[in-house]
Design a protein around this motif. Structure first.
Motif, short mmCIF file in Angstrom:
data_model
loop_
_atom_site.label_atom_id
_atom_site.label_comp_id
_atom_site.label_asym_id
_atom_site.label_seq_id
_atom_site.Cartn_x
_atom_site.Cartn_y
_atom_site.Cartn_z
N ASP A 49 -9.01 -16.31 -2.19
CA ASP A 49 -8.40 -15.79 -0.96
C ASP A 49 -6.92 -16.16 -0.86
OD1 ASP A 49 -10.82 -14.70 -0.31
OD2 ASP A 49 -11.41 -16.31 1.06
N TYR B 140 -1.68 -6.24 -3.94
CA TYR B 140 -2.32 -5.76 -2.72
C TYR B 140 -2.67 -6.94 -1.85
CZ TYR B 140 -6.06 -6.38 -6.22
OH TYR B 140 -6.84 -6.84 -7.25
N THR C 155 -11.65 -0.69 -0.83
CA THR C 155 -12.40 -0.98 0.39
C THR C 155 -11.50 -0.71 1.60
OG1 THR C 155 -11.65 -3.26 0.52
CG2 THR C 155 -13.61 -2.82 -0.82
N ASP C 156 -12.08 -0.66 2.78
CA ASP C 156 -11.29 -0.49 4.01
C ASP C 156 -10.27 -1.63 4.15
OD1 ASP C 156 -12.71 1.73 4.53
OD2 ASP C 156 -14.00 0.84 6.07
N ASP C 157 -10.59 -2.75 3.52
CA ASP C 157 -9.75 -3.93 3.59
C ASP C 157 -8.62 -3.90 2.56
OD1 ASP C 157 -9.15 -6.39 4.63
OD2 ASP C 157 -10.43 -7.49 3.22
N GLY C 158 -8.56 -2.83 1.75
CA GLY C 158 -7.46 -2.67 0.80
C GLY C 158 -7.66 -3.37 -0.53
N LEU C 159 -8.88 -3.74 -0.85
CA LEU C 159 -9.15 -4.39 -2.14
C LEU C 159 -9.87 -3.42 -3.07
CD1 LEU C 159 -10.47 -7.85 -0.92
CD2 LEU C 159 -8.30 -7.42 -2.08
N ARG D 66 -7.47 4.23 0.26
CA ARG D 66 -8.69 4.89 0.73
C ARG D 66 -9.02 6.06 -0.19
NH1 ARG D 66 -11.36 4.63 5.84
NH2 ARG D 66 -10.11 3.51 7.33
N ARG E 187 -4.69 -13.78 -2.91
CA ARG E 187 -5.07 -12.38 -2.76
C ARG E 187 -4.04 -11.43 -3.40
NH1 ARG E 187 -7.49 -8.57 1.55
NH2 ARG E 187 -6.23 -6.72 1.20
N ALA F 145 -16.48 -5.65 -3.69
CA ALA F 145 -15.04 -5.82 -3.46
C ALA F 145 -14.50 -6.88 -4.42
CB ALA F 145 -14.78 -6.23 -2.01
N ASP G 79 -12.54 -9.39 -4.17
CA ASP G 79 -12.55 -10.81 -3.79
C ASP G 79 -13.94 -11.43 -3.97
OD1 ASP G 79 -13.50 -9.30 -1.63
OD2 ASP G 79 -12.67 -10.65 -0.12
N ARG H 220 0.80 -1.22 0.00
CA ARG H 220 0.00 0.00 0.00
C ARG H 220 0.83 1.27 0.00
NH1 ARG H 220 -4.60 -0.93 4.46
NH2 ARG H 220 -5.16 -2.95 3.65
#
Ligand code: ZN
Length: 550
Positions: free
Chosen positions: A342, A550, A49-53, A25, A345, A270, A272, A4
């Motif tokens: 997953d 990522y 996303t907040d999850d970095g995807l 973000r 990723r 997202a 994923d 990131r």
């Protein structure tokens, strides 16, 4: 391993606003105006996303007078999208969305006459001058995206020189005319001159919510999906499809306007979850894990490659049709393919020379892969060279001379290992002369009774690029992988030889599909023999390497 912090943000603003925000973000919703949010829907920008995807927008269906949504535990409606103010109502778990005061978009078609690398400024200046001298007012379009990651620059951009805008729908005829007149390859580039407008109206019980242009919907309970009613099945969102079904989606669903002022429903999901919905449509979920992982990486690479290059006038990044990627929401997920997504990723396949690999795959190569240029023309791609699909080597190129031996042998190919693979490895079709003649006559009535089929050109795998059809009245040469297969009655591939037996043609062939890039049955065979996904991908895409983005 997360990069990131190292992600360099490179934006190339163009009048199409083709750009990609490569940051974990985005600006908080309250810092972005409603107009900006709408512009984002039409741009090729994606957020994270907040999850970095990556958060990707995919078409669910288009051309609708109404859209029906429901979710267990209720739905939150947000006029301004994620982070914006929510309208929570007692209404609850089922909404009907319609449009009032719709005004259609204005589109026009340009004719693309030249395509250049984005950094070829000299070439662009010369091209613009060339077309100006021919009496046009040319302009350049930049499509695609560019971003740098840890020294890897991923660049899917190209510059298109376009001329002579005409009303939407008239572009194909104009492009053909310009192609003929100037002897160039021409294509159509649509431009959205004015976005469609109207008020989106959502009703649930006694509650009515109105908002200009777009409304966003999200399940109120975490972990729930939204159900969209009556999504057309088959390939994509065409209303002409007869079947339809209710489909479930993760993330949020937004409803906005189609070009003609009807409704579009799209899914902001997202990466994923999107891949988890896609991969089961691309490979059997009961395939060995390493094959599913290779497919997941191929699908992720393909996804990033497509963003910014398609649907440039639509309020979403990707369409859900066969031509884009087959996406049918959360209902098609399988735990095994989800695990493969997953486990890999952020992993994509890059060319050693830079950029994403142009992902291609087909069900079975038949024992030998094909070159990209032999199937689709264009430049040879170093990552898409056809090669023998065995561990031990074998014939390096299939020709008329060794085709018979190849079809009789090749048993040690990776795509001949599994039970599924064996059923696609070799095939025979017996077509009566009368049947074949009738089929050819629908397209080429001048041929008469078909007497002989002769391969005039074969690619590396032996797939036929040009086929001579000799009839009792005339002889023709047909080309194109899909065209030849369809013309001969839906053959599984163009890797075949033809023999006459009495009144029939006996077509003996190998493989299923074009054979370029990954051989899916071969990937399953390699995985079954204990090969990891990295080795599978290195075998099918030469001159490439894996990289975790990522
Ligand atoms: Zn194969």
């Amino acid at each position: 391993m997360v990069h990131r912090g190292a992600l360099a943000l490179v934006l190339f603003g163009s009048w199409l606003a083709v750009q990609l925000v490569w940051a974990p973000r985005v600006a908080r919703a309250d810092e972005t105006s409603a107009t900006d949010k709408l512009r984002i829907l039409y741009s090729t920008r994606f957020t994270f996303t907040d999850d970095g995807l990556p958060l990707v927008t995919v078409e669910i269906m288009s051309g609708r007078p109404t859209v029906h949504l429901r979710a267990r535990g209720g739905i939150t409606v947000r006029p301004d999208g994620a982070g914006g103010s929510a309208v929570d109502s007692d209404g609850g778990d089922a909404w009907t969305i319609a449009v009032e005061g719709a005004r259609p978009a204005v589109l026009q078609d340009w004719t693309v006459v030249e395509t250049l690398a984005p950094d070829d400024t000299g070439g662009v200046t010369a091209a613009l001058a060339r077309w100006k001298a021919r009496g046009f007012e040319p302009r350049s379009f930049e499509i695609g995206t560019v971003f740098g990651v840890d020294g890897e620059v991923i660049d899917t951009r190209e510059l298109r020189i376009a001329v002579d805008p005409v009303a939407a729908g008239k572009g194909a005829a104009r492009a053909a005319e310009i192609a003929r007149r100037f002897g160039v390859a021409a294509s159509v580039q649509p431009e959205l001159v004015r976005r469609p407008s109207g008020t989106i109206v959502a009703r649930s019980g006694a509650t009515t919510i109105r908002n200009p242009q777009v409304l966003w919907f999200q399940p109120r309970k975490p972990g729930e999906t939204l159900t969209v009613a009556d999504v057309p099945t088959g390939t994509g969102g065409s209303q002409l499809e007869t079947g339809s079904e209710d489909r479930r989606y993760w993330g949020s669903v937004y409803v906005t306007l189609d070009h003609d002022g009807t409704l579009v429903a799209a899914n902001a999901v997202a990466e994923d979850k999107l891949l988890a919905g896609l991969v089961p449509a691309e490979m059997y979920p009961d395939a060995p894990a390493a094959a599913l992982e290779a497919q997941a990486i191929a699908a992720r690479t393909e996804l990033l490659q497509k963003i910014g290059r398609r649907n440039l006038t639509d309020p979403f990044l990707l369409c859900s049709t066969q031509q884009c990627q087959v996406y049918a929401g959360a209902g098609k997920e399988d735990p095994r393919t989800t695990r493969a997504v997953d486990a890999t990723r952020g992993m994509v396949l890059l060319r050693d020379g830079g950029g994403l690999v142009d992902i291609r795959y087909s069900a079975s190569c038949g024992g030998h892969g094909e070159d990209n240029d032999a199937i689709w023309g264009g430049e040879p791609d170093p990552s898409l060279r056809g090669r023998n699909d065995t561990a031990s080597g074998g014939m390096s190129r299939i020709t008329d001379d060794n085709l018979g031996a190849f079809l009789d042998g090749g048993g040690d190919a990776w795509c001949n290992r599994s039970r599924l693979g064996k059923s696609r490895f070799r095939w025979t079709e017996t077509v009566p002369e009368a049947e074949l003649s009738a089929r050819v006559a629908t397209e080429y009535p001048e041929v008469g009774r078909v007497k002989q089929l002769i391969a005039r050109q074969r690619g590396a795998s032996g797939r036929i690029g040009a086929l001579a059809i000799q009839g009792d009245k005339a002889s023709i040469v047909v080309s194109g992988d899909l065209h030849i297969r369809r013309l001969l009655g839906g053959l599984r591939s163009t890797l075949f030889e033809v023999k006459r037996r009495g009144d029939a043609f006996v077509i003996h062939g190998a493989g299923f599909g074009h054979g370029v890039g990954m051989c899916q049955m071969g990937a399953i065979g390699m995985a079954g023999a204990g090969k990891p996904y990295a080795q599978i991908l290195a075998h099918y895409y030469r001159g490439s390497h894996l990289h975790r983005l990522y």
